[in-house]
Scaffold this motif. Sequence first.
Motif, mmCIF file in Angstrom:
data_model
loop_
_atom_site.group_PDB
_atom_site.id
_atom_site.type_symbol
_atom_site.label_atom_id
_atom_site.label_comp_id
_atom_site.label_asym_id
_atom_site.label_seq_id
_atom_site.Cartn_x
_atom_site.Cartn_y
_atom_site.Cartn_z
ATOM 1 N N ARG A 161 -2.607 6.368 -0.023
ATOM 2 C CA ARG A 161 -2.999 7.050 -1.257
ATOM 3 C C ARG A 161 -3.196 6.065 -2.405
ATOM 4 O O ARG A 161 -2.437 5.112 -2.577
ATOM 5 C CB ARG A 161 -1.918 8.065 -1.639
ATOM 6 N N LYS A 162 -4.240 6.332 -3.188
ATOM 7 C CA LYS A 162 -4.479 5.613 -4.435
ATOM 8 C C LYS A 162 -4.854 6.632 -5.502
ATOM 9 O O LYS A 162 -5.495 7.645 -5.202
ATOM 10 C CB LYS A 162 -5.622 4.604 -4.290
ATOM 11 N N GLU A 163 -4.451 6.361 -6.729
ATOM 12 C CA GLU A 163 -4.834 7.243 -7.838
ATOM 13 C C GLU A 163 -5.798 6.505 -8.747
ATOM 14 O O GLU A 163 -5.580 5.354 -9.121
ATOM 15 C CB GLU A 163 -3.600 7.682 -8.632
ATOM 16 N N HIS A 164 -6.909 7.154 -9.080
ATOM 17 C CA HIS A 164 -7.914 6.530 -9.929
ATOM 18 C C HIS A 164 -8.434 7.561 -10.925
ATOM 19 O O HIS A 164 -9.088 8.533 -10.552
ATOM 20 C CB HIS A 164 -9.063 5.985 -9.073
ATOM 21 N N SER B 238 0.842 -1.197 0.000
ATOM 22 C CA SER B 238 0.000 0.000 0.000
ATOM 23 C C SER B 238 0.881 1.251 0.000
ATOM 24 O O SER B 238 1.976 1.256 0.557
ATOM 25 C CB SER B 238 -0.915 0.018 1.234
ATOM 26 N N ASN B 239 0.371 2.278 -0.597
ATOM 27 C CA ASN B 239 1.104 3.547 -0.655
ATOM 28 C C ASN B 239 0.763 4.351 0.607
ATOM 29 O O ASN B 239 -0.043 5.268 0.592
ATOM 30 C CB ASN B 239 0.693 4.310 -1.918
#
Length: 542
Positions: free
Chosen positions: A71-74, A50-51
């Motif tokens: 953090r996740k980018e979508h 995981s970030n």
Amino acid sequence: MFNYLIITALEQLKSYKKTWDDILEQEKNTNPFIEYEWISTWWATIGQSSNVEIYVVMEDKEAIAFFPLMRKEHRGIQNLTFLADGVANYMDIVVKSENKRNVLTYLLNALFKKEDALLLQLHGISEESSTSNILELFLVENGFKYSFHRVVTPYLHFDKVNFQQFMHKRRKKHGVDRSEKKLERLGNVQYYPLQSNEKSKMFGLFENRWKKKIDTSGFASTERRPFFEALLQIQNHNFKTEVDALRFEQEIIAFAYGFSCRGRYVAYTLGFDSDFSMFGPGRLIDRRKLLQSYEEGEKIFDFSIGYEKYKFDWHTDVTFTRTFIIAGSNKKAKRQKILLSLVATVKEKIKQHQPFVKFKRDILGKLIYNLRSKKEWLKSIFYICQWRTWQLYELEKGTKLYEKLTFEKLALKSLLNSQRRAEAILLSYQGFELYGEDGSWEFQVHKSIYRNQTWQKGFELPSTNSVFIDGWQEQDLERICRAFNNETIYVISNMSEWKKRRALKKIGFKNVGVVHQWKFLQLEGLKNKKLLQKEGARYSIY
């Protein structure tokens, strides 16, 4: 003057352990999921991919608050969530109460000012925590687009009840008291903590229970198991992981996995042997764990989030746990917030409707399991819909010459390692006595009812001084009848068992009843129809 730094590696976090612990100790924290040991163990085991971004708010070069995020980018949107989403039932920020409002205002302003295409999802915030009110007030005052979604959290406050009277009133609820006594009559029942060499048994029990159900916890999955095992090593005066086991004849039949944190026990998951499900082992271990927590001086027994009915059997209070979804000024972020809020609302409504949850988890799960298995897929068809007819036969006492009983009654504990283990447990629960020779189980006897294992209920035997015999083979039938010659004998036979029916008629059994059974999913109907009524020594149809 505030500023912040971002921790992205576990080694960086270790230098802040004392500060983190000191804040939670001063605040008398009872949320186990924000304890340093829980967070660091999660990160070291299953959080490495995981970030993780833990925001540390500084004041005059001193750390005063920690925001555990990832953090996740979508699709160009930056999604920041509390870490361990889907694993931690509760989450919060680590900060002293007097600093919470200022720190929360500062960091949220800084984040949304820095990134307008930002979507913030904060799960597990208890409405009993001041974080919930402070956060909502900030969002309203600053005009943010947000939504929140709630899930109920039942708990038992020991100080609000006379515990002995409280437990006495509930000891018979759902037959818990009766089931426990019935289990104790069948063998030795014990309750004590899981031993270090029994971890694999615990996970195996959980896997076996859920293999035909839809499990969303992932407790025994290959990915998460190392984390839950590692938590077992954490035992300090503020936070510890507790696993207690219910045993029958030294064999684990149920376990309760949870956390104790400064006077609050938080139930996390439990598992039980499906073969013993008719005894309600989950309810039995809940009751034992409640007693233990009270004796150990816990103040709160938290049943954790969820609308499961069993949690409300013991609770004194409820609160709610919120998930906030907050969008920045970016239009795409706002649209995504609307979509996520819609999905969350649907899930929230579904979880409140327990019959639907049970259908999805149990019935749909079993159908999917059967369809995936080449050997089981045909069973799924019969599992959906069944129609069967059973015939009841009677043999009057004294029909055969008396012969000394050559069969021995078998104790359930002697069959726990046999291939017919599950069947033996079910029959013992239903009140059958198991008989055989040389330790080998051959048939079972009931002295008050007749029934098939698939029936949800049994029917009273038509005459006194009688027995119902089941599980017999046609080649042994005459010898069994001789052994029970001084009683009227009843047996049942399915319409498809023509060999058994032929053997019954040869010995002298008469057909005296019919039972029609239909099943659709978990619904069942049974209709008992008598064909003959005894009048002295004669039979007449009515």
